[in-house]
Write an enzyme that holds these catalytic residues in place. Structure first.
Site, short mmCIF file in Angstrom:
data_model
loop_
_atom_site.label_atom_id
_atom_site.label_comp_id
_atom_site.label_asym_id
_atom_site.label_seq_id
_atom_site.Cartn_x
_atom_site.Cartn_y
_atom_site.Cartn_z
N ARG A 1022 0.85 -1.18 0.00
CA ARG A 1022 0.00 0.00 0.00
C ARG A 1022 0.89 1.24 0.00
O ARG A 1022 1.87 1.31 0.75
CB ARG A 1022 -0.88 -0.02 1.25
CG ARG A 1022 -1.97 1.01 1.25
CD ARG A 1022 -2.81 0.86 2.50
NE ARG A 1022 -3.55 -0.39 2.53
CZ ARG A 1022 -3.91 -1.00 3.66
NH1 ARG A 1022 -3.58 -0.49 4.83
NH2 ARG A 1022 -4.60 -2.12 3.62
N ARG A 1091 -1.68 6.27 9.70
CA ARG A 1091 -1.71 5.83 8.30
C ARG A 1091 -1.85 7.01 7.36
O ARG A 1091 -1.80 8.16 7.76
CB ARG A 1091 -2.90 4.87 8.12
CG ARG A 1091 -2.97 3.74 9.15
CD ARG A 1091 -2.39 2.50 8.59
NE ARG A 1091 -2.48 1.36 9.49
CZ ARG A 1091 -3.32 0.34 9.33
NH1 ARG A 1091 -4.20 0.35 8.35
NH2 ARG A 1091 -3.28 -0.69 10.15
N LYS A 1161 -3.79 0.63 14.94
CA LYS A 1161 -3.70 1.57 13.81
C LYS A 1161 -4.34 2.91 14.18
O LYS A 1161 -5.19 2.99 15.08
CB LYS A 1161 -4.40 0.97 12.61
CG LYS A 1161 -5.86 0.61 12.81
CD LYS A 1161 -6.38 -0.10 11.57
CE LYS A 1161 -7.68 -0.85 11.85
NZ LYS A 1161 -8.05 -1.74 10.77
N LYS A 1163 -5.95 6.51 12.27
CA LYS A 1163 -6.35 7.05 10.97
C LYS A 1163 -6.84 8.49 11.10
O LYS A 1163 -7.59 8.81 12.03
CB LYS A 1163 -7.46 6.19 10.38
CG LYS A 1163 -7.03 4.76 10.11
CD LYS A 1163 -8.18 3.93 9.57
CE LYS A 1163 -7.69 2.55 9.16
NZ LYS A 1163 -8.79 1.71 8.66
N CYS A 1382 -14.91 -3.53 -0.16
CA CYS A 1382 -13.49 -3.78 0.14
C CYS A 1382 -12.98 -4.90 -0.76
O CYS A 1382 -13.74 -5.50 -1.49
CB CYS A 1382 -13.33 -4.17 1.59
SG CYS A 1382 -13.93 -5.84 1.91
N CYS A 1388 -7.49 -11.12 0.71
CA CYS A 1388 -7.52 -10.72 2.11
C CYS A 1388 -7.68 -11.94 3.01
O CYS A 1388 -8.64 -12.71 2.89
CB CYS A 1388 -8.65 -9.74 2.36
SG CYS A 1388 -8.72 -9.32 4.10
N CYS A 1427 -15.58 -8.83 5.87
CA CYS A 1427 -15.50 -9.17 7.28
C CYS A 1427 -15.76 -7.92 8.10
O CYS A 1427 -15.82 -6.82 7.56
CB CYS A 1427 -14.12 -9.76 7.61
SG CYS A 1427 -12.86 -8.51 7.92
N CYS A 1431 -13.22 -2.31 6.19
CA CYS A 1431 -12.38 -1.42 5.38
C CYS A 1431 -13.16 -0.46 4.49
O CYS A 1431 -12.70 0.62 4.21
CB CYS A 1431 -11.43 -2.25 4.52
SG CYS A 1431 -10.25 -3.16 5.51
S1 SF4 Z 1 -13.09 -5.49 5.41
FE1 SF4 Z 1 -12.24 -7.45 6.02
S2 SF4 Z 1 -12.40 -8.68 4.20
FE2 SF4 Z 1 -12.59 -6.61 3.53
S3 SF4 Z 1 -10.53 -6.03 3.00
FE3 SF4 Z 1 -10.90 -5.35 5.07
S4 SF4 Z 1 -10.09 -6.97 6.30
FE4 SF4 Z 1 -10.36 -7.82 4.26
#
Ligand code: SF4
Length: 1528
Positions: A1022, A1091, A1161, A1163, A1382, A1388, A1427, A1431
């Protein structure tokens, strides 16, 4: 109860085939697309109905589904030779291509049921063209007949020992009344089980299908003395009473008295000979058949004959019908009015078509008949006289009797409405003194229904032909293209390589001729001026070079057009030929089955400069056919062995650029070129996601390697072979080794050698298991104490760590403990265990985790395991609230419970009752575990052991950071280790601080594991890009990096930066250096540090934006870590000996962070009202820019404590919105941010990472206390917050002019993925734009992209480029434009469900509903993540889906449209069908009930659909589903 009535002929036939066979080959368009036959077969099999011919009483027949273009009859050989009765159900499309097999199978009792095609008007030439293959042919014309004749076919095959083809028009039963299913007793009686057993007990020897192992059927009407050699199967003798006394002993087919083919040709030179075939004459066949029909007549009262006559016994005129609609003709004649030309005529039709029994025809035909009209239903005539006409002529004419005239007709499409007209035509002609032969009656044009097997050219294949178009434009010529209408040539023929090749050669010749004409014209043509001659001469010099000809063509054409002389006009008639065409032949993998005889061979042998594109569609998971005979040949190897061809193996879903490169090289190569293209699909409407994952598995494991082979390279001193993927299969390696090509290639690309020398395979896997277990045993040798084996099945790691901890504790208690994954355990050792413990988590719908499944599969259905001396216990981990529906509760901890039950059934003794860990318990699974473990020690007699050592605390991230020497760890050393693509877990944590971490490709994880390979590790990188601003040059550099070092795509993230995936370890350092060369960095892009700092992209106010953007950069720089490790590890050159690595006492100092950095983290984002496109409430620090009265930036309102990540079912975790600390001036903003960060550094929870974010620190401490701590450190006070207003958090697409007059265009980049596909060259387009763009790019927080600062004078050129690449397309629904997802799968590691690859699909499924409710243009913010890490900031969306398990999501509603309010859980674990139902219902209501301007999220709250979440801590309150559960 099963329906006892039958409605279609296929259903009737399939059932008979099922009852009468051991194996049924079900030929299908694809394995996912059923036919009428296969549906019935599968239903019967699923009901476990038994075959009547099975040797054991409970056996159900084996149904083998085979794709129609995968040489289906090849599957017949192995089972039939082993004494199993085989039948096949198919359409007629496979018959002609299978002719070689038909000859070989004719002498085996195989039955093929053929539904003639095309469905609405079958072409009977499919039957006539194979009439001499030695098979018996029976036909049926109605539903009832289909059932009876199917049974006849099986009984006959068994009695005669020979192949029988039963054919029928599947529409012949249409509209007919349903019939009763055949009574099994009748079927059993007719089949005659004694005969069946005789066949089954005398398997046929013979193996190679390429040997001349079949002998042709022996049918004869000229009796010869009987010589029954020894070895003739018994059943031939048993039937002696009905058999003819004479038979031939030599192959001979007499199709009629004037037989033309007496011995079908041998297919290949003989090497082995099949055992003598049963010697059966056509007379025998007739007798067997009649005896079967007699039996049927007695049992069911229906009568059948070899030829069936309908009509008056005194008829003078007759129709001999070889077509489908017998009833139509019969009814029309029966209803003839007096005076009709066909009044009083009769109809005769062959039920037993082969062997052709001319004598029986004469018997069946009344003596009164004088004239016979022979109607043959064939679409295409290949001979002057129809084959049936010849049969009838030779039989009838030569016989005694009064037939004077026999006339042949080609029967076209006739309906009820046109039958009279057709019959008039037939009989009027017949009445003539000199009737016309071969008259066509009926319609030629047949109403087209979709062809049933049109999968030969599936829609997906268009991706490759589209690439041809892109590359060569109008130069591309596809001989057998999808849309080209080859007039008069059937699809089956035009799809063959032979046909296409011929047409390409004709094209080449035509151009050669044209070149000669041009030469002549250039030399002697009478032009008005010399200009055209000069142009022609110039053109001629490059006529054979595609590019040169293209360049010169335009000029020549324009010169000729101006000139307007006769010569010019003549040449211009063929002006397309001034361009050199790129000639392509497109075909399928069906060409791979018989290479030696195929068109591929023909093209290669010709040496002609033509290109073949061969699309292979066999999915990786279907590749391994059990029968070795079924394997396809490798066209690539075949062609490379040929020596003179360019060969490439490509896969558009793996590398788009490699396809381009291969096609371009193929076009340039002067000789035959073969481009193999992989496009696996199971069904016509396959989702691209399946194609993608199948492709990846195939490429990754070397089943489908990507390579290019150019024999011309040798002349340039370069290797002929270039490998574009990483692994190759054995055969290819052997080929390359032979030629020394591999050595050459490795010299050039040394990175391949390590991978290529790896081997893999299932045996290796078995060996690995054994080794692992033995290694444990060795370790344990010499230790005392009882043995305890602990096996775990673990997806998320909890079961694994429990197992390991239990192992450690067991050892401390003096036990000999072994801990391993269930899948690594050799299951044959199970009965020898003394004490064994299983710890397993629960996956999917109550399934075993991936690494538990193999063991479970091995034991669950075992009938032999004896575990009487084994003591065991099971502990399961699950979540009792995982499945909201009551009926699904059984899935809770199902694997654990199942395992416990099955082990007990095998006689094992429980050490302790099954233990169940529940995520919902106060301490999660630990609650149940702490009750279970002591019981285990008790049972093992080690409960009260004195002096147990203290368990070492697990290593935490804090320990790793502390020990890392300012983020060095041993990263540098691990990068040098080429034996693995991975780095250690501790270093994985540390690399995050450097902006990269390890992932593995989850699409191929299981498959690689099965092959004994480590996961496909690669790295995500990244960049750090404050405010998301990149120069065009940087854009190109990023594009280069993803092409050469990554996976050819890049992601624009929700935090406004570039992200690369798929960077393998060996390329990691190079990628980091390339990023730094582009003046970007990756430091602190991930990890427990501050970040990337975000900033609203604000294209409308560039000057103001600049001021705010400057602050984002300043904050970013101010909060950067100071460690020199980053530079040391990534940026020093390999020869730099001064590199410092861990162990050296590096005196780094982190003034802001200290040696342990932050607890989690951190942000920061800046929003510029009224745009909240960065979701300012969702970050640890949210800054809201405040404009002063002078139009300049005044300062910021500072919010703190927002954050997204949560853990499912853990109510201690929640998303939170930032709380206001007050206003801060511009000059102080970076300092205020620093102080907030430092308070978090010192007060954040470092023990529990799930509780370590700033949001929890502030909520625990209270905002006021937190603020005062910040102010104390800062030495200043926050001013009261200033007023501001937001109106949305989505982007505004399209063109905008800013206050300085510059233009900005916001592109819609779905989910931020920059990639090229065959349909949309977005990546190439953006690169082309970057090459000429003078302004900048802005990445938005919604993952879109802004082309910024375009001057008015550059606008037209820019717009043209955008249109060329379709980048100006904004015609998307409001929902799609406001959506965001995401990455999730496949890279991931945390993903529980698909996100980026699935959200677009889901939206497509909702768009029709939006349309219907008039909501197409409405913006509704919908987000998805794989998940709960969140993100894509799902908790702030109006509607969100967060992955729970593969295919299942939690659904949230009620977020605020401008990101100001969190949403709330509405439904748990719902799948697509439920999502669609719920969404459609809500959208329809919203459209009706909403008030003026009311947003979807607000409406869901007002309408009472969901309760509002006022702030993070009440996120879990009032969740509808839970209330219900509490009431239970
Ligand atoms: S929200 Fe969860 S599944 Fe999606 S990119 Fe982020 S860590 Fe991975």
């Amino acid at each position: 109860m099963a329906d006892t009535r039958i409605r279609t002929p296929e259903e009737a036939v399939a059932r008979i085939a099922y009852l009468s066979s051991d194996v049924v080959i079900s030929v299908q368009p694809s394995l996912a697309a059923d036919t009428e036959f296969s549906t019935t077969l599968k239903q019967l099999a699923s009901r476990k109905e038994q075959s009547l011919v099975a040797r054991s009483s409970d056996a159900i027949p084996e149904i083998q589904s085979v794709r129609h273009n995968a040489d289906p009859l090849l599957s017949v050989f192995t089972p039939i030779r082993s004494g199993r009765l085989v039948s096949a159900t198919t359409t007629s499309s496979i018959l002609l291509p299978s002719v070689a097999h038909l000859y070989k199978l004719a002498n085996l009792p195989v039955v093929i049921h053929v539904a003639l095609s095309p469905k609405n008007f079958p072409d009977y030439s499919a039957i006539t063209s194979i009439r001499n293959s030695g098979w018996t042919f029976l036909q049926s014309w109605s539903l009832q007949e289909a059932q009876d004749i199917a049974l006849t076919a099986h009984a006959l095959a068994i009695r005669s020992g020979k192949g029988v083809i039963h054919f029928f028009d599947p529409s012949s039963g249409a509209g007919a009344e349903a019939i009763e299913v055949a009574n099994v007793d009748v079927v059993r009686a007719v089949l005659n089980l004694d005969n069946v057993r005789r066949f089954q007990s005398a398997p046929v020897s013979g193996s190679g299908i390429y040997a001349d192992d079949g002998q042709v059927a022996v049918v004869s009407e000229q009796p010869e003395p009987l010589t029954r050699p020894s070895g003739v199967p018994e059943h031939a003798t048993a039937e002696a009473d009905v058999a003819s006394p004479t038979i031939t002993s030599q192959s001979s087919v007499k199709s009629s008295q004037q037989s033309t083919t007496s011995s079908p040709p041998s297919v290949s030179t003989a090497t082995t000979i099949e055992a003598s075939a049963p010697l059966v004459s056509s007379e025998d066949i007739f007798k067997y058949t009649t005896s079967i029909w007699d039996q049927l007549n007695q049992l069911v009262g229906r009568h059948y004959g070899a030829f069936e006559w309908t009509g008056s016994a005194k008829a003078e005129n007759a129709v001999f019908l070889f077509g489908s609609d017998l009833a139509l003709f019969y009814n029309a004649i029966a209803q003839a009015k007096s005076g009709d030309s066909f009044e009083g005529a009769g109809i005769i039709a062959p039920r037993l078509y082969r062997p052709w029994l001319g004598a029986k025809l004469i018997e069946a035909l009344p003596k009164s008949v004088k004239k016979v009209a022979v109607l043959e239903q064939v679409s295409r005539k290949t001979t002057k006289y129809g084959p049936v006409l010849i049969d009838v002529l030779t039989s009838v004419k030569s016989a005694f009797g009064g037939v004077e005239s026999i006339v042949g007709y080609q029967l076209g499409y006739v309906t009820k409405a046109t039958i009279k007209q057709a019959l008039d035509g037939v009989f009027q002609n017949l009445a003539l003194e000199k009737p016309v032969q071969n008259l066509e009656v009926g319609e030629r044009e047949v109403p087209q229904e979709s062809a049933e097997y049109n999968l030969e050219k599936p829609k997906l294949e268009i991706s490759y032909t589209k690439i041809l178009d892109q590359l060569f434009g109008s130069r591309a010529y596809v001989a057998n293209s999808l849309d080209s209408d080859n007039a008069g040539v059937s699809n089956t023929i035009s799809a063959t390589p032979e046909y296409g090749f011929g047409s390409l050669l004709a094209r080449k010749e035509k151009r050669q001729k044209f070149i000669s004409e041009v030469k002549e014209a250039a030399a002697n043509g009478r032009f008005l001026t010399d200009v055209p001659k000069r142009a022609l001469t110039k053109w001629l010099s490059g006529a054979d070079d595609g590019k040169k000809a293209e360049q010169a063509a335009e000029e020549v054409i324009s010169k000729l057009e101006v000139e307007n002389s006769t010569v010019s006009k003549n040449l211009l008639k063929n002006k397309a030929l001034f361009r050199k065409q790129s000639l392509w032949l497109v075909g399928s993998d069906a060409w791979a089955y018989d290479l030696g005889n195929s068109g591929v061979h023909q093209v290669l042998a010709s040496g002609e400069n033509v290109n073949m594109l061969i699309i292979d569609s066999t999915p990786y998971s279907e590749r391994a056919a059990a029968d070795a005979n079924r394997r396809k040949k490798d066209i690539g190897l075949y062609a490379m062995n040929f020596g003179n061809a360019y060969v490439a193996s490509t896969a558009v879903y793996s590398s788009y650029t490699q396809v381009l490169q291969a096609m371009d090289e193929a076009d340039k190569f002067n000789g035959p070129s073969i481009v193999l293209a992989y496009l696996p699909y199971f069904g016509e409407h396959e989702s691209p996601l399946t194609v993608l994952t199948e492709t990846k598995k195939a490429v990754d494991l070397g089943y489908w390697p990507l390579y290019r082979w150019n024999p011309e390279n040798e002349n340039k001193g370069e290797p002929n072979f270039a490998l574009d993927s990483e692994r190759i299969k054995k055969e290819l390696r052997e080929f390359l080794d032979r030629d020394n090509q591999l050595t050459q290639m490795m010299r050039k690309d040394p990175q391949f050698s390590a991978i290529l020398s790896e081997d893999f395979g299932t045996e290796i896997r078995a060996q690995q298991k054994r080794k692992a277990k033995d290694a444990y045993n060795q370790l344990l040798e010499g230790l005392f104490g009882a043995p305890l084996t602990i096996l775990f099945g673990s997806d998320g790691g909890n079961a694994q760590s429990l197992a390991k901890r239990l192992g450690t504790r067991g050892r401390a208690r003096g036990l000999k403990t072994t801990v391993m994954a269930m899948e690594d355990y050799p299951v044959e050792d199970l009965p020898t265990e003394e004490n064994i413990v299983f710890i397993t988590s629960t996956a999917g719908q109550g399934e075993f985790p991936v690494n538990g499944k193999p063991l479970w599969d091995a034991i669950k259905d075992s009938t032999e395991l004896d575990l009487a001396s084994v003591r065991y216990s099971v502990f399961g981990l699950g979540d009792s609230h995982y499945w909201p529906r009551k009926e699904d509760k059984v899935y809770y901890n199902k694997p654990g419970k199942d395992l416990d039950r099955v082990l007990a059934n095998f006689g094992a003794t429980r050490l302790a009752d099954v233990g169940l860990g529940d995520d919902q318990d106060p301490d999660g699974y630990q609650t149940g575990y702490s009750e279970w473990e002591p019981k285990l020690w008790e049972a093992l007699g080690v409960a009260n052991v004195e002096g147990l050592p203290e368990e070492p605390a697990p290593i935490t991230n804090e320990d790793i950071k502390l020990a890392s020497n300012y983020l060095r760890g041993t990263i540098a050393e691990e990068l040098l280790d080429t034996s693995t693509g991975a780095i250690s877990a501790a270093n994985s944590q540390l690399t995050k601080f450097h902006g990269t971490y390890m992932q593995d490709d989850r699409d191929i994880r299981d498959e690689r594991k099965a092959q004994g390979l480590e996961p496909a590790y690669s790295f995500m990188i990244r960049c750090r890009l404050p405010g998301g601003i990149s120069t065009p040059k940087q854009w190109i550099q990023m594009d280069d990096i993803c092409n050469t070092l990554g996976n050819e795509t890049m992601k624009l993230t929700t935090r406004q930066t570039f992200q690369f995936h798929g960077v393998v370890k060996g390329k990691l350092k190079a990628a980091m250096q390339a990023i730094n060369r582009s003046l970007m960095t990756t430091i602190a892009a991930c990890g427990d540090v501050n970040r990337n700092v975000m900033c609203s992209s604000l294209p409308s106010q560039s000057k103001y934006h600049r001021e705010v953007f400057a602050c984002s950069q300043k904050i970013s720089d101010h909060l950067l870590p100071s460690t020199s490790a980053y530079h040391e590890i990534w940026l020093t050159d390999d020869n730099d000996k001064k590199v410092q690595v861990a162990g050296d006492a590096v005196q780094d100092f982190e003034p802001l962070y200290g040696p342990t950095y932050l607890p989690r983290k951190f942000k920061i984002s800046i929003a510029i009202p009224p745009h909240n496109d960065v979701d300012v409430y969702a970050h640890d620090i949210g800054l809201i820019a405040i404009k002063g009265p002078d139009g300049h930036l005044l300062g910021f309102n500072l919010l703190a404590g927002g954050g997204m990540g949560t853990t499912h079912n853990n109510k201690k975790t929640y998303p939170q919105v930032g709380k206001s600390l007050g206003f801060v001036e511009t000059s102080q903003v970076h300092i205020a941010c620093e102080k907030v960060m430092l308070v978090q550094r010192d007060h954040g929870d470092r023990k529990d990472r799930k509780h370590a974010r700033l949001k929890y620190t502030i909520d625990d401490m209270g905002v006021d206390v937190f603020r005062s701590k910040v102010e104390e450190l800062w030495g200043q006070k926050f001013e009261p917050a200033k007023p501001y207003h937001f109106d949305s958090n989505v982007d505004t697409f399209g063109w905008i002019k800013d206050e300085t007059g510059l233009n900005h265009f916001t592109f819609f980049i779905e989910n931020g993925r920059i990639e090229d596909t065959a349909d949309f060259q977005m990546k190439t387009g953006l690169r082309e734009i970057a090459k000429v763009h003078k302004g900048e790019f802005r990445l938005t927080g919604n993952q879109h992209l802004i082309l910024s600062n375009v001057a008015d004078e550059d606008l037209p050129a820019m717009k043209k480029l955008m249109a060329q690449y379709k980048l100006d397309n904004l015609h998307f629904s409001g929902l799609r434009l406001s959506s965001s997802a995401c990455v999730a799968f496949p890279t991931c590691g945390l993903a529980m469900a698909e996100s980026e690859r699935y959200l677009p699909v889901l939206i497509t499924k909702l768009e029709k509903c939006l349309e219907e409710n008039g909501l197409r243009q409405d913006s509704i913010v919908m987000r998805m993540t794989g998940c709960p890490n969140g993100c894509a900031r799902p908790w702030l969306a109006e509607v969100a889906f967060v992955g729970k398990a593969f295919g299942a999501y939690n659904m949230y509603l009620g977020g605020g449209y401008h990101g100001q309010r969190l949403n709330k859980l509405y439904r748990s674990s719902i799948k697509e069908d439920e999502i669609l139902v719920i969404m459609k219902g809500l959208l329809a209501r919203y459209a009706k009930e909403r008030e003026q301007g009311e947003r979807f999220g607000d409406w869901t709250i007002r309408a009472g659909v969901i309760k509002a979440t006022t702030e993070g801590r009440d996120f879990h309150d009032g969740v509808a589903e839970e209330d219900e559960e509490e009431e239970e």
